[in-house]
Design a protein around this motif. Structure first.
Motif, PDB file in Angstrom:
ATOM      1  N   LYS A 234      -6.044 -15.178  11.788  1.00  0.00           N
ATOM      2  CA  LYS A 234      -6.072 -14.151  11.233  1.00  0.00           C
ATOM      3  C   LYS A 234      -4.633 -13.107  11.878  1.00  0.00           C
ATOM      4  O   LYS A 234      -4.017 -12.659  11.132  1.00  0.00           O
ATOM      5  CB  LYS A 234      -7.278 -13.123  11.408  1.00  0.00           C
ATOM      6  CG  LYS A 234      -8.431 -13.831  10.218  1.00  0.00           C
ATOM      7  CD  LYS A 234      -9.281 -12.514  10.320  1.00  0.00           C
ATOM      8  CE  LYS A 234     -10.163 -12.512  11.646  1.00  0.00           C
ATOM      9  NZ  LYS A 234     -11.400 -11.855  11.250  1.00  0.00           N
ATOM     10  N   ARG A 237      -1.207 -14.768  10.767  1.00  0.00           N
ATOM     11  CA  ARG A 237      -1.185 -14.440   9.312  1.00  0.00           C
ATOM     12  C   ARG A 237      -0.338 -13.032   9.222  1.00  0.00           C
ATOM     13  O   ARG A 237       0.624 -12.889   8.580  1.00  0.00           O
ATOM     14  CB  ARG A 237      -2.365 -14.557   8.444  1.00  0.00           C
ATOM     15  CG  ARG A 237      -2.035 -14.299   6.961  1.00  0.00           C
ATOM     16  CD  ARG A 237      -3.271 -14.526   6.286  1.00  0.00           C
ATOM     17  NE  ARG A 237      -2.957 -14.202   5.017  1.00  0.00           N
ATOM     18  CZ  ARG A 237      -2.911 -13.163   4.118  1.00  0.00           C
ATOM     19  NH1 ARG A 237      -2.835 -12.224   4.871  1.00  0.00           N
ATOM     20  NH2 ARG A 237      -2.565 -13.043   2.815  1.00  0.00           N
ATOM     21  N   ARG A 238      -1.251 -12.055  10.033  1.00  0.00           N
ATOM     22  CA  ARG A 238      -0.859 -10.749  10.100  1.00  0.00           C
ATOM     23  C   ARG A 238       0.473 -10.797  10.495  1.00  0.00           C
ATOM     24  O   ARG A 238       1.581  -9.628  10.077  1.00  0.00           O
ATOM     25  CB  ARG A 238      -1.608  -9.923  10.877  1.00  0.00           C
ATOM     26  CG  ARG A 238      -1.466  -8.428  11.002  1.00  0.00           C
ATOM     27  CD  ARG A 238      -2.483  -7.641  11.791  1.00  0.00           C
ATOM     28  NE  ARG A 238      -3.854  -7.874  11.248  1.00  0.00           N
ATOM     29  CZ  ARG A 238      -4.928  -7.706  12.127  1.00  0.00           C
ATOM     30  NH1 ARG A 238      -4.650  -7.392  13.261  1.00  0.00           N
ATOM     31  NH2 ARG A 238      -6.056  -7.969  11.526  1.00  0.00           N
ATOM     32  N   HIS A 239       0.909 -11.368  11.394  1.00  0.00           N
ATOM     33  CA  HIS A 239       2.192 -11.299  12.241  1.00  0.00           C
ATOM     34  C   HIS A 239       3.478 -11.558  11.226  1.00  0.00           C
ATOM     35  O   HIS A 239       4.311 -10.915  10.938  1.00  0.00           O
ATOM     36  CB  HIS A 239       2.334 -12.412  13.444  1.00  0.00           C
ATOM     37  CG  HIS A 239       3.696 -12.654  13.953  1.00  0.00           C
ATOM     38  ND1 HIS A 239       4.424 -11.650  14.731  1.00  0.00           N
ATOM     39  CD2 HIS A 239       4.589 -13.529  13.735  1.00  0.00           C
ATOM     40  CE1 HIS A 239       5.664 -12.048  14.920  1.00  0.00           C
ATOM     41  NE2 HIS A 239       5.667 -13.262  14.069  1.00  0.00           N
ATOM     42  N   GLU A 242       3.076  -8.929   7.890  1.00  0.00           N
ATOM     43  CA  GLU A 242       3.152  -7.570   7.946  1.00  0.00           C
ATOM     44  C   GLU A 242       4.458  -7.342   9.078  1.00  0.00           C
ATOM     45  O   GLU A 242       5.113  -6.160   8.965  1.00  0.00           O
ATOM     46  CB  GLU A 242       1.969  -6.930   8.940  1.00  0.00           C
ATOM     47  CG  GLU A 242       0.564  -6.822   8.082  1.00  0.00           C
ATOM     48  CD  GLU A 242      -0.580  -6.221   8.354  1.00  0.00           C
ATOM     49  OE1 GLU A 242      -0.308  -5.667   9.628  1.00  0.00           O
ATOM     50  OE2 GLU A 242      -1.531  -6.236   7.808  1.00  0.00           O
ATOM     51  N   ARG A 248       3.435 -13.345   0.934  1.00  0.00           N
ATOM     52  CA  ARG A 248       1.912 -13.809   1.319  1.00  0.00           C
ATOM     53  C   ARG A 248       1.739 -14.763   0.567  1.00  0.00           C
ATOM     54  O   ARG A 248       0.653 -15.425   0.626  1.00  0.00           O
ATOM     55  CB  ARG A 248       1.070 -12.268   1.143  1.00  0.00           C
ATOM     56  CG  ARG A 248       1.168 -11.680  -0.167  1.00  0.00           C
ATOM     57  CD  ARG A 248       0.015 -10.731  -0.306  1.00  0.00           C
ATOM     58  NE  ARG A 248       0.523  -9.676   0.564  1.00  0.00           N
ATOM     59  CZ  ARG A 248      -0.038  -8.898   1.728  1.00  0.00           C
ATOM     60  NH1 ARG A 248      -1.302  -9.549   2.035  1.00  0.00           N
ATOM     61  NH2 ARG A 248       0.498  -7.910   2.187  1.00  0.00           N
ATOM     62  N   HIS A 268      -8.252 -17.328   4.729  1.00  0.00           N
ATOM     63  CA  HIS A 268      -7.485 -15.888   5.152  1.00  0.00           C
ATOM     64  C   HIS A 268      -6.332 -15.608   4.020  1.00  0.00           C
ATOM     65  O   HIS A 268      -5.266 -15.536   4.643  1.00  0.00           O
ATOM     66  CB  HIS A 268      -7.284 -15.493   6.565  1.00  0.00           C
ATOM     67  CG  HIS A 268      -8.577 -15.749   7.124  1.00  0.00           C
ATOM     68  ND1 HIS A 268      -9.333 -14.806   7.227  1.00  0.00           N
ATOM     69  CD2 HIS A 268      -8.611 -16.691   8.195  1.00  0.00           C
ATOM     70  CE1 HIS A 268     -10.360 -15.258   8.205  1.00  0.00           C
ATOM     71  NE2 HIS A 268     -10.149 -16.458   8.644  1.00  0.00           N
TER      72      HIS A 268
END
Length: 271
Positions: A234, A237-239, A242, A248, A268
């Motif tokens: 998670k 993926r955020r790195h 965002e 995405r 995710h």
């Protein structure tokens, strides 16, 4: 003409199969490769490199798995009967001509899959179900980034074997040490970055996050695939979404395990 960067979900007939171990070998001290065979492999399909099958493990002292009652209309097991434990595994390689299915087992925390794989010998039986479906991504991206820990190496290795010649492929993989590094057969322009951390620290996201933050990505459209410990996946993926602004739709991330949770798997890919 196939749409550029298309992603397709393919459904498969769900069948149970009883297979026999043909060979079992240690790839590394903590990775066992098991080759399975049997008439039940007829009709088996695995269209995606990160497909998952359910394995049904014989209980201690038993030769055959006890199939669980699956579905609302399935007859219940007799009173006192214990169903085989189930786990998710990636088909590392399927060779229909040879009638073989290869599964790689990462030996980590004590559990039924680790115990079975460590003791697997030719002639042993294993139950297989699925895959229920495949997630198929067209091989037309300008580059690929594959990130994961020991549990992700089977899918990473398979993807590298299947990608087209010459395409840049970066692998960021966390393992316990140099003895756990694998050699990948691939025609890609491969760049492998091994991250060493103790197996006891496999749930710590810091080593992979730090390595990911230091990556310089190639130009063009890239596809990123991430799998491993749930919280680490998670955060990675955020790195990329965002902090780096990566599309995405061009990332697939899946938690393959979570500390203290048996048989865990979570995608995710939303939000």
């Amino acid at each position: 003409m196939t749409e550029r960067h298309a992603v397709a979900r393919v459904r498969h007939e769900l069948r149970r199969r009883l297979l026999t171990v043909k060979t079992a070998e240690r790839l590394t001290p903590s990775m066992v490769r098991v080759t399975l065979t049997g008439d039940d492999l007829a009709g088996f399909v695995s269209a995606g490199y990160d497909d998952h099958v359910k394995i049904f493990l014989p209980l201690a002292g038993q030769e055959l798995p006890v199939w669980p009652a699956l579905g609302p209309d399935a007859p219940a097991l007799p009173a006192g009967t214990v169903a085989s434990p189930m786990r998710d595994f990636t088909p590392r390689r399927h060779d229909p001509a040879r009638g073989e299915l290869v599964l790689d087992f990462a030996l980590h925390e004590a559990g039924p899959a680790t115990e079975w794989a460590a003791a697997a010998r030719p002639g042993a039986k294993l139950g297989i179900g699925g895959p229920r479906g495949s997630f198929v991504v067209t091989d037309d991206f300008d580059w690929y980034l594959l990130i994961g820990d020991e549990t992700a190496l089977p899918a990473i290795g398979r993807r590298l074997e299947e990608l087209r010649p010459g395409v840049p492929a970066i692998v960021l993989a966390a393992v316990a040490g140099s003895e756990e590094e694998q050699a990948f057969a691939t025609r890609t322009a491969l760049d492998v970055r091994w991250v060493h951390r103790p197996l006891a620290g496999a749930s710590d996201p810091a080593p992979l996050l730090e390595a990911a933050a230091g990556l310089s990505l190639p130009p063009g459209d890239g596809y990123i695939w991430i799998a491993g410990e749930n919280d680490t996946v998670k955060l990675l993926r955020r790195h990329f979404v965002e902090e780096r602004g990566h599309n995405r739709s061009w990332i697939k991330a899946a938690g393959y395990w979570r500390k203290g949770s048996a048989g865990f798997h979570e995608n995710h890919n939303e939000g």
